[in-house]
Write a protein that holds these residues in place. Sequence first.
Motif, PDB file in Angstrom:
ATOM      1  N   CYS A  17      48.530  46.185  33.576  1.00 49.94           N
ATOM      2  CA  CYS A  17      48.769  47.062  34.763  1.00 49.94           C
ATOM      3  C   CYS A  17      48.630  46.533  36.061  1.00 49.94           C
ATOM      4  O   CYS A  17      47.641  45.863  36.367  1.00 49.94           O
ATOM      5  N   PRO A  18      49.974  46.072  36.632  1.00 53.37           N
ATOM      6  CA  PRO A  18      50.057  45.704  37.819  1.00 53.37           C
ATOM      7  C   PRO A  18      49.209  46.330  39.081  1.00 53.37           C
ATOM      8  O   PRO A  18      48.716  45.753  40.170  1.00 53.37           O
ATOM      9  N   ALA A  19      49.049  47.678  38.681  1.00 51.91           N
ATOM     10  CA  ALA A  19      48.357  48.407  39.840  1.00 51.91           C
ATOM     11  C   ALA A  19      46.749  48.218  39.907  1.00 51.91           C
ATOM     12  O   ALA A  19      46.225  48.787  40.806  1.00 51.91           O
ATOM     13  N   LEU A  20      46.356  47.756  38.782  1.00 49.53           N
ATOM     14  CA  LEU A  20      44.774  47.591  38.596  1.00 49.53           C
ATOM     15  C   LEU A  20      44.282  46.491  39.468  1.00 49.53           C
ATOM     16  O   LEU A  20      44.737  45.348  39.346  1.00 49.53           O
ATOM     17  N   GLY A  21      43.351  46.824  40.447  1.00 48.14           N
ATOM     18  CA  GLY A  21      42.908  45.760  41.383  1.00 48.14           C
ATOM     19  C   GLY A  21      41.770  45.050  40.784  1.00 48.14           C
ATOM     20  O   GLY A  21      41.411  45.364  39.598  1.00 48.14           O
ATOM     21  N   ASN A  22      41.846  43.891  41.508  1.00 43.07           N
ATOM     22  CA  ASN A  22      40.479  42.702  40.651  1.00 43.07           C
ATOM     23  C   ASN A  22      39.081  43.550  40.524  1.00 43.07           C
ATOM     24  O   ASN A  22      38.459  43.233  39.567  1.00 43.07           O
TER      25      ASN A  22
ATOM     26  N   ASP B   9      38.399  46.677  39.811  1.00 46.01           N
ATOM     27  CA  ASP B   9      38.694  47.508  38.475  1.00 46.01           C
ATOM     28  C   ASP B   9      38.882  46.863  37.251  1.00 46.01           C
ATOM     29  O   ASP B   9      38.139  47.121  36.342  1.00 46.01           O
TER      30      ASP B   9
ATOM     31  N   ASP C 147      46.826  39.661  32.472  1.00 48.65           N
ATOM     32  CA  ASP C 147      48.139  39.816  31.734  1.00 48.65           C
ATOM     33  C   ASP C 147      48.357  38.512  30.687  1.00 48.65           C
ATOM     34  O   ASP C 147      49.065  38.528  29.803  1.00 48.65           O
TER      35      ASP C 147
END
Length: 184
Positions: free
Chosen positions: A55-60, A62, A94
């Motif tokens: 998930c690229p939208a997942l912040g560090n 989170d 990833d």
Amino acid sequence: MDNSGGIRASLAGRYASALFDLARDENQIDTVAANLDSLGAALTQSDELKALIACPALGNDDAVRAVKGMAKAFSLDRLTANFLGVLANNGRLDQLGAAVTAFGTLVAAHRGEASASVTTAHPLSAAQLDALKAKLSARMGRDVAVETTVDPDILGGIKVQMGSQLIDASVKTKLNTLAQAMKG
């Protein structure tokens, strides 16, 4: 052991090499390898886990919270949990699957084993995996560490990669070969 070749050329390989060096220094190679094996198996079986790490939208922040939960759920040792934390902090979750594979290659080389990547259309049973390891070990003349991957796109059969040697007995390849032969 010199692991500066092909493994360190990739981003995941550099992370795996750093983890391997720490595990070796703390005599924790077997523990970390077992933990990474369970994570690798979970990655191949859980669509939710795949989605989480991709998930690229997942912040560090989170991502760090998520890997702390994973560490507890999988009862991971300190080194492996810290490794996941570093990946999460650096926005590199990833790379987990590739890092698990690279770590396995480093462990196999450290143990004097050959390594093989095996792709099948369906997961292998424990008996099938043991039989495959025995056949590959007999062929190589030494122990073989096997990293398995499931890829339904090959339709059936098996693909085995050992170093630069590829044994492709997949149904997909056989059908493609037949199609090419029929074209003339």
